[in-house]
Write an enzyme that holds these catalytic residues in place. Structure first.
Site, short mmCIF file in Angstrom:
data_model
loop_
_atom_site.label_atom_id
_atom_site.label_comp_id
_atom_site.label_asym_id
_atom_site.label_seq_id
_atom_site.Cartn_x
_atom_site.Cartn_y
_atom_site.Cartn_z
N ASP A 253 -7.05 4.19 12.08
CA ASP A 253 -5.74 4.82 11.95
C ASP A 253 -5.78 6.13 11.20
O ASP A 253 -5.00 7.04 11.47
CB ASP A 253 -4.76 3.85 11.28
CG ASP A 253 -4.16 2.86 12.26
OD1 ASP A 253 -4.26 3.09 13.47
OD2 ASP A 253 -3.55 1.88 11.80
N SER B 198 -4.15 -8.48 7.42
CA SER B 198 -3.60 -7.15 7.67
C SER B 198 -2.93 -7.22 9.03
O SER B 198 -3.58 -7.49 10.04
CB SER B 198 -4.73 -6.12 7.67
OG SER B 198 -4.24 -4.86 8.09
N ARG C 121 0.46 5.30 17.02
CA ARG C 121 0.16 6.28 15.97
C ARG C 121 0.50 7.72 16.35
O ARG C 121 1.02 8.47 15.52
CB ARG C 121 -1.30 6.17 15.54
CG ARG C 121 -1.69 4.83 14.93
CD ARG C 121 -0.65 4.29 14.01
NE ARG C 121 -1.11 3.12 13.26
CZ ARG C 121 -0.31 2.15 12.86
NH1 ARG C 121 0.98 2.20 13.16
NH2 ARG C 121 -0.77 1.13 12.17
N ASP D 275 0.81 -1.21 0.00
CA ASP D 275 0.00 0.00 0.00
C ASP D 275 0.85 1.26 0.00
O ASP D 275 0.66 2.15 -0.83
CB ASP D 275 -0.94 0.01 1.21
CG ASP D 275 -2.05 -1.01 1.09
OD1 ASP D 275 -1.94 -1.91 0.25
OD2 ASP D 275 -3.02 -0.92 1.86
#
Length: 411
Positions: A125, A177, A96, A16
């Site tokens: 996210d 994932s 994050r 990605d």
């Protein structure tokens, strides 16, 4: 809108973000600077700088943020006892804001006008990255290709990669994932999208299956200072090294694997498998020591705030004023959470067996079942009468009020 000349991209090196790097260069006709944060994910970082530059990055930052991650993000959250919906120790969520913080710092240093990420429009996210960036520098713009482009499937991504000579990473037939750092690894997608399906055996990474864990228990001690773990079995470690050592111990004994359906911030339910071996041990030991050292009312007040605090992290509000204010209150409660906890690690369990502290509020002379000279048991009679006054206004069924003048008969 002013022209975007430079973008800082959170870059993992996977399919990605590799495609996103090239897509941003083409769509925005700008420079792309990548940041790859080493948060303890291991071999995934091998050769990532060269790959980013080959794919078109102007600069590629690969930075070891492990100590900052443990010291300034993991430890404050664990001092708060943060756990989302009673089970999730926030391994992805807490990483994050650190990545967003460093992206902003690089953007300011390099004169970039925007930040970019590879999060989808369905997940949490995207919110965490963008709120983190807003909290650090609200003037920066945000680019979220999954909300902009017309690539709708993995097949589309593969075709784009082939057309643009982008190296496609080897997935090694692992379709999930997956997000990993020193605190945890998460698995989503594939067979996990049906909440009735059991996770496949290949989904284990940090934790041994319970069936393969040692048949003999292992006893360890963890020392804490002001709510933070500082030593294991008497040996002091840096914050990051301590988390990694607990991961080794917990993973060996199959501790810390959670399979749950949770509520995403965007509104949908999702199913994930999380492995947090070291964090689980740390959480259990910390809670146990608090039972010895914290005042009852202080503990109960802090506990009432745990769901809210955990929700702030999960939803991306790490840099929000309410989280910062709440952290100050929580850290005040931790000033006496210093001492040692002894635990037994066995077959998926971390079981506290002993605890001690110079700030212990436990008094053996008060708690003993043997004869004592400090507590008059008859005093409890008056205490019970006082706390029970409000219950005397109703019958045992609560269906009728007792008539005035009848209360004396209940004494």
């Amino acid at each position: 809108m002013s022209k975007i000349e430079k973008v800082v991209l959170a870059y993992s090196g996977g399919l990605d973000t590799s495609i996103i790097l090239k897509w941003i260069k083409q769509e925005y006709n700008c420079e792309v600077i990548t940041l790859t944060a080493d948060l303890g994910q291991g071999e995934e970082l091998d050769g990532i700088e060269e790959k980013a530059l080959k794919t078109g990055a102007t600069k590629a930052f690969v930075e070891d943020l492990r100590e900052e991650f443990a010291r300034d993000f993991i430890f404050p959250a664990f001092r708060a006892g943060a756990i989302y919906e009673g089970r999730y120790l926030l391994g992805t969520s807490i990483a994050r804001p650190l990545i967003a913080k460093r992206m902003v710092e690089i953007a300011e240093m390099e004169g970039a006008q925007a930040l970019a990420h590879g999060a989808t429009g369905k997940g949490n996210d995207q919110v965490r990255f963008e709120l983190g960036g807003m909290g650090m520098n609200p003037r920066l713009k945000h680019i979220a290709p999954w909300r902009e482009w017309d690539l709708k499937s993995r097949t589309d991504l593969m075709k784009f990669a082939e057309a643009n000579d982008i190296e496609i990473p080897n997935t090694r037939k692992k379709p999930w994932s997956m997000d990993a750092n020193m605190l945890h690894v998460s698995f989503e997608g594939a067979e996990l999208e049906d909440p009735w399906n059991a996770p496949s055996p290949e989904s284990y990474r940090y934790c041994r299956p319970i069936e393969e864990a040692p048949d003999e228990p292992e006893i360890i001690t963890i020392d804490f200072e002001k709510g933070d773990p500082v030593a294991i079995n008497g040996t002091k470690y840096s914050p990051a090294a301590l988390v990694e050592k607990l991961n080794e111990l917990g993973g060996k004994h199959g501790i810390g694997r959670v399979d749950m359906v949770e509520n995403r911030f965007v509104g949908m339910k999702s199913r994930g498998v999380y492995e947090t071996p070291g964090g689980t041990i740390m959480h259990i030991a910390h809670r146990d020591l608090e039972g010895l050292c914290m005042d009852r009312e202080v503990m109960h007040l802090r506990d009432s705030l745990i769901p809210k605090y955990a929700e702030m992290i999960y939803n991306g509000f790490w840099f929000a004023p309410e989280r910062i204010a709440l952290q100050a209150m929580i850290d005040e409660t931790q000033k006496t959470v210093t001492g040692t906890v002894r635990l037994k690690l066995y077959k998926g369990n971390a079981i506290p067996e002993g605890r001690k502290s110079p700030y212990s509020l436990y008094r053996e002379d008060l708690a003993t079942f043997e004869e004592d000279e400090v507590y008059n048991q008859k005093d409890a009679e008056g205490f019970i009468k006082l706390v029970g006054l409000r219950l005397k206004g109703k019958t045992s069924s609560g269906s009728e009020w007792i008539k005035e003048g009848d209360v004396e008969d209940l004494d």
